[in-house]
Design an enzyme around this catalytic site. Structure first.
Site, mmCIF file in Angstrom:
data_model
loop_
_atom_site.group_PDB
_atom_site.id
_atom_site.type_symbol
_atom_site.label_atom_id
_atom_site.label_comp_id
_atom_site.label_asym_id
_atom_site.label_seq_id
_atom_site.Cartn_x
_atom_site.Cartn_y
_atom_site.Cartn_z
ATOM 1 N N ASP A 37 46.874 40.091 30.650
ATOM 2 C CA ASP A 37 46.516 38.926 31.447
ATOM 3 C C ASP A 37 45.294 39.333 32.264
ATOM 4 O O ASP A 37 45.209 40.473 32.726
ATOM 5 C CB ASP A 37 47.683 38.553 32.367
ATOM 6 C CG ASP A 37 47.348 37.365 33.248
ATOM 7 O OD1 ASP A 37 46.945 36.337 32.705
ATOM 8 O OD2 ASP A 37 47.482 37.502 34.476
ATOM 9 N N LYS A 38 44.315 38.431 32.452
ATOM 10 C CA LYS A 38 43.066 38.827 33.114
ATOM 11 C C LYS A 38 43.219 39.000 34.620
ATOM 12 O O LYS A 38 43.071 40.097 35.148
ATOM 13 C CB LYS A 38 41.952 37.805 32.835
ATOM 14 C CG LYS A 38 40.609 38.215 33.482
ATOM 15 C CD LYS A 38 39.546 37.152 33.320
ATOM 16 C CE LYS A 38 39.685 36.041 34.342
ATOM 17 N NZ LYS A 38 39.284 36.463 35.729
ATOM 18 N N GLY A 70 43.532 31.866 32.082
ATOM 19 C CA GLY A 70 43.432 30.423 32.296
ATOM 20 C C GLY A 70 42.014 30.006 32.631
ATOM 21 O O GLY A 70 41.719 28.807 32.725
#
Length: 698
Positions: free
Chosen positions: A384-385, A539
């Protein structure tokens, strides 16, 4: 009602009894769920070791007396010592050693037989009772040479071997005990402004305690007064002390270095970080890797093989190639003894126990050992970033000045004004100036424009800092600068425009973005060296995702992904049979962590009770992913080495014990078989212990 073993939860029965694996009393399953204190494996092994040691020294004098009275021993050493009915004396002495000294083996064998889980204790008991029955018959029913000295030395060898084995096994356990030692027994509680020393166990939420320099933090809490550096190495594995000030949290068991702290207690008992870590280690040590199932099957097969080969050995040397009943019985007993599958039973659990300790020492908590086993075969690691590859906070990316200005001057003006601002972006600007050691000026006439920016005077000149809306309001032109940051605008980065009030053109622009962790670059480079591909889920929009992916050399990325859709991206990577690890924060990434072959929750900090992840990282450091894979590979190597030794030893030893080399003058006696069997168990334990010296290079 189900009864289970506190030490081996996989052992379950419908009635009370003892665990066939360790001999502990079984407890009702519902009582197991109520148990808050971890089972002290070290104390249990210490007690078992003490029992074996006591029995060994109690029976040793009797065994030596049996050796002194045995005709064969007297003949071999050239002396005579006998008296009337010496055979009855040997029977009495032999019965003491076999029946009293062999008690722990017999009681454990009864449990194995009841559970139809025939194992080592069944074989040990069979060997001892077979030799004992044969000797009784030879003493009272038919004239012949008995096996009293062989059986006595066999029991002594077993007792000594198990004593040594428990001492070795104790070296592989103790992680939970060591964690418990981190908590100091007493604390300095503030009562009506005075310090009162109380038991740590008596503290409750809301109590206030004083922690002096050099003292341990008794329980989790929040600092309400004072500042100090705190050594958190025992919790996070991070050797560098962490600076703590008012409002920061501290964890029970950590060490206060150089300042006095007043702490308000926020978590006690099962809620504390140490309690949660203890439960996770406990949980990991009760899970089994798939290779353990192979070892269990092999141990059961070996038990049946030993009985079959032992019976065949007796029949062969009795009937087909007659060498006498004593010779046949001795070889049959040796076969049963040497085939005891204890080394196989220890081969995997000792490795997994040490692995969980090594991992916890560097801030990696393993909930399910199967996840660690799978980690060595990963094809993809998906990050996840935000908050994982990046810090999840703004940092200065670049500073672009207009003609006649320098980046440092633009930063000096902005940071000076921002010293009075509480905005997160303002703090990032001030931190950048501090890092670059740029001297800041005193600000006067500070004023805030909510949602747009701030203003302030430096040396009599008023400056404006803010977004594009504030600049337009003050009629400041931005066209020239906007052309220079077109790419950054497309990537969705944030900007602080800096201008002098009354001027028509800005002084410069500060570009900010979510700061990429330096460890992320190193981690991805190392993963590529390991031939593992890296993906990123975020996202954020396509431009931002593409920029981060390019900067970190990520193999593929998924942009604009909603939390609920992350699981589908994991499935997409798994379609071709790839083994995928997902690394996320354990909250909105929970479905994806569960879908992945290995779910890794990163940055848990003191809140280690993350349900979704199979592996939990206390620190927010992507390099720990590399450590997991390294540890997985080293653990797998140790498991294979132990299995190869345990199985190979039996494959070679059983035929020799059965007498295949008898024609060449090579023969094993039961007592030597017992020592070899015990030695093989100790060898696999010590091989597992070498994992403690492993250095994870990431």
């Amino acid at each position: 009602m189900k009864y289970t073993c506190p030490m081996h939860p996989e052992v379950s029965k419908n009635e009370p009894g003892k665990c066939p694996k360790c001999g502990m009393d079984l407890v009702m399953a519902h009582e197991m769920t109520k148990m808050e204190e971890p089972v002290d494996h070290t104390a249990h092994h210490a007690q078992m070791g003490h029992n074996f040691k006591t029995l060994f020294f109690q029976t040793l004098p009797v065994t030596l007396l049996i050796l002194l009275l045995s005709p064969n021993i007297q003949r071999w050493f050239g002396f005579t010592f006998t008296f009337a009915r010496v055979d009855v004396a040997l029977f009495v002495l032999g019965s003491i050693v076999a029946l009293y000294g062999g008690r722990p083996f017999f009681s454990a064998a009864v449990e194995e037989i009841k559970n139809r889980n025939f194992g080592m204790m069944t074989l040990v008991s069979l060997a001892v009772l077979s030799g004992y029955s044969f000797s009784v018959a030879a003493t009272f029913l038919f004239p012949g040479e008995s096996l009293w000295w062989e059986i006595s030395t066999l029991v002594s060898a077993f007792l000594f071997g198990h004593w040594m084995e428990m001492r070795a096994v104790m070296g592989t356990t103790g992680a939970l005990q060591e964690l418990a030692k981190l908590i100091p027994p007493t604390a300095n509680k503030l009562v009506e402004g005075k310090e009162v020393q109380v038991q740590t166990s008596e503290l409750v939420k809301g109590d206030k305690v004083i922690i002096k320099p050099g003292e341990k933090v008794p329980v989790d809490g929040k600092i309400i007064e004072g500042e100090s550096s705190v050594n958190e190495a025992m919790i996070t594995g991070e050797s560098k002390p962490v600076f703590k000030k008012m409002g920061d949290e501290v964890v029970g068991g950590t060490i206060n270095n150089d300042g006095a702290l007043t702490v308000e207690i926020t978590k006690v008992g099962a809620e504390s970080a140490l309690a949660q870590i203890t439960n996770l280690i406990k949980q990991a040590q009760t899970t089994k890797p798939s290779v353990q199932r192979l070892a269990d099957k092999a141990a059961n097969v070996l038990t049946l093989t030993a009985i079959t080969v032992g019976t065949g050995t007796f029949l062969y040397w009795s009937l087909i190639d007659p060498q006498g009943a004593i010779f046949a019985a001795t070889l049959a007993i040796t076969v049963i003894v040497i085939a005891c599958p204890h080394a196989l039973g220890l081969a995997i659990p000792t490795v997994t126990t040490i692995t969980t300790q090594v991992a916890a020492r560097v801030g990696i908590l393993i909930k399910d050992i199967k996840a660690l086993e799978i980690s060595r075969r990963l094809n993809w690691v998906v990050f996840d970033k935000t908050g994982t590859l990046t810090k999840g906070e703004f940092g200065v990316d670049k500073i672009i000045p207009t003609a006649g200005q320098t980046p440092d001057e633009v930063l000096r003006v902005a940071a000076s004004v921002d010293t009075l601002s509480q905005h997160s972006i303002a703090k990032a600007v001030v931190e950048e100036a501090t890092t670059k050691k740029i001297g800041l000026s005193k600000v006067e006439g500070f004023n805030s424009f909510p949602g747009r920016g701030v203003e302030g005077k430096i040396d009599g000149t008023k400056y404006l800092l803010g977004n594009e809306a504030l600049m337009k309001e003050k009629e400041i032109k931005l066209d020239e600068l906007k052309n220079q940051i077109a790419a950054e605008i497309n990537e969705g980065k944030s900007f602080i425009w800096v201008a002098e009030d009354g001027k028509t053109e800005a002084l410069g622009v500060i570009v900010l973005s979510d700061v990429i962790r330096e460890e992320s670059r190193q981690a991805i480079a190392k993963l590529h060296e390991m031939k593992i591909k890296v993906a990123m889920i975020t996202g954020d929009n396509e431009s931002i995702a593409k920029s981060v992916a390019h900067e970190l050399s990520i193999d593929t990325y998924f942009a604009g992904v909603l939390p609920g859709d992350k699981v589908n991206k994991i499935k997409e990577l798994q379609k071709d049979g790839s083994i995928v690890a997902m690394v996320g924060d354990g909250v909105n990434d929970a479905p994806a962590l569960t879908q992945a072959n290995v779910g890794i929750a990163i940055g848990a900090g003191t809140d280690v009770a993350v349900e979704a992840g199979q592996i939990i990282l206390i620190k927010n450091n992507p390099l720990d992913i590399v450590k997991i894979i390294e540890l997985s590979r080293k653990t797998n190597t140790k498991m294979k080495q132990n299995l190869a030794w345990a199985a190979g030893y039996n494959i070679l030893a059983i035929p020799i014990a059965a007498g295949v080399l008898y024609r060449y003058g090579i023969l094993l006696r039961p007592e030597w078989g017992a020592l070899l069997m015990s030695a093989s168990s100790v060898i696999v334990v010590f091989n597992a212990l070498t994992l403690k010296r492993v250095k994870l290079v990431a």
